[in-house]
Design a protein around this motif. Structure first.
Motif, mmCIF file in Angstrom:
data_model
loop_
_atom_site.group_PDB
_atom_site.id
_atom_site.type_symbol
_atom_site.label_atom_id
_atom_site.label_comp_id
_atom_site.label_asym_id
_atom_site.label_seq_id
_atom_site.Cartn_x
_atom_site.Cartn_y
_atom_site.Cartn_z
ATOM 1 N N GLU A 8 -56.991 13.737 -37.936
ATOM 2 C CA GLU A 8 -56.193 12.928 -37.701
ATOM 3 C C GLU A 8 -55.680 12.682 -39.019
ATOM 4 O O GLU A 8 -56.497 12.326 -40.146
ATOM 5 N N ILE A 9 -54.445 12.600 -39.384
ATOM 6 C CA ILE A 9 -53.613 12.381 -40.568
ATOM 7 C C ILE A 9 -52.473 11.348 -40.502
ATOM 8 O O ILE A 9 -51.828 11.237 -39.492
ATOM 9 N N ILE A 22 -43.434 16.749 -41.499
ATOM 10 C CA ILE A 22 -43.300 18.044 -42.255
ATOM 11 C C ILE A 22 -44.505 18.005 -43.620
ATOM 12 O O ILE A 22 -45.081 18.742 -43.919
ATOM 13 N N LYS A 23 -44.160 16.503 -44.189
ATOM 14 C CA LYS A 23 -45.003 16.483 -45.569
ATOM 15 C C LYS A 23 -46.529 16.595 -45.202
ATOM 16 O O LYS A 23 -47.253 17.066 -45.960
ATOM 17 N N ALA A 24 -46.878 15.991 -43.983
ATOM 18 C CA ALA A 24 -48.229 15.833 -43.656
ATOM 19 C C ALA A 24 -48.922 17.238 -43.412
ATOM 20 O O ALA A 24 -49.922 17.724 -43.848
ATOM 21 N N ALA A 28 -51.952 19.073 -45.540
ATOM 22 C CA ALA A 28 -52.883 19.744 -44.700
ATOM 23 C C ALA A 28 -53.124 21.030 -44.742
ATOM 24 O O ALA A 28 -54.338 21.503 -45.017
ATOM 25 N N ALA A 29 -52.039 21.908 -44.866
ATOM 26 C CA ALA A 29 -52.141 23.507 -44.790
ATOM 27 C C ALA A 29 -52.772 23.842 -46.136
ATOM 28 O O ALA A 29 -53.096 24.959 -46.173
ATOM 29 N N THR A 62 -54.063 20.145 -34.943
ATOM 30 C CA THR A 62 -55.018 21.179 -34.253
ATOM 31 C C THR A 62 -54.935 22.645 -35.089
ATOM 32 O O THR A 62 -54.033 22.901 -35.139
ATOM 33 N N PHE A 63 -56.195 22.931 -35.324
ATOM 34 C CA PHE A 63 -56.460 24.075 -36.048
ATOM 35 C C PHE A 63 -57.427 25.090 -35.357
ATOM 36 O O PHE A 63 -58.533 24.262 -34.927
ATOM 37 N N GLU A 64 -57.510 26.356 -35.568
ATOM 38 C CA GLU A 64 -58.487 27.138 -34.985
ATOM 39 C C GLU A 64 -59.808 27.310 -36.171
ATOM 40 O O GLU A 64 -59.268 27.485 -37.253
#
Length: 66
Positions: A8-9, A22-24, A28-29, A62-64
């Motif tokens: 959660e961000i 978009i900024k989040a 996060a990336a 969500t990420f793998e």
């Protein structure tokens, strides 16, 4: 089988909810790889002197997991 994780961000922008989203994701990336989706859970705004001055979003990313 893929294993996915959800974090959660919170993010904000003085332009729009879309810009905050978009900024989040961009931020996060930098430390989270393999982002698959983003879910906007909540939106809010700050009002000062009868004008919206800040847009806020609460996101689930969500990420793998490798």
């Amino acid at each position: 089988m893929a294993v996915l994780k959800v974090i959660e961000i919170l993010s904000n922008s003085d332009k729009s909810w879309e810009d905050a989203t978009i900024k989040a994701v961009k931020h996060a990336a930098k430390s989270v790889k393999n982002i698959k989706s983003v879910y906007v859970q909540d939106q809010s705004a700050i009002v000062k002197n009868d004008e919206v001055t800040e847009f806020r979003v609460n996101l689930k990313i969500t990420f793998e997991v490798n």
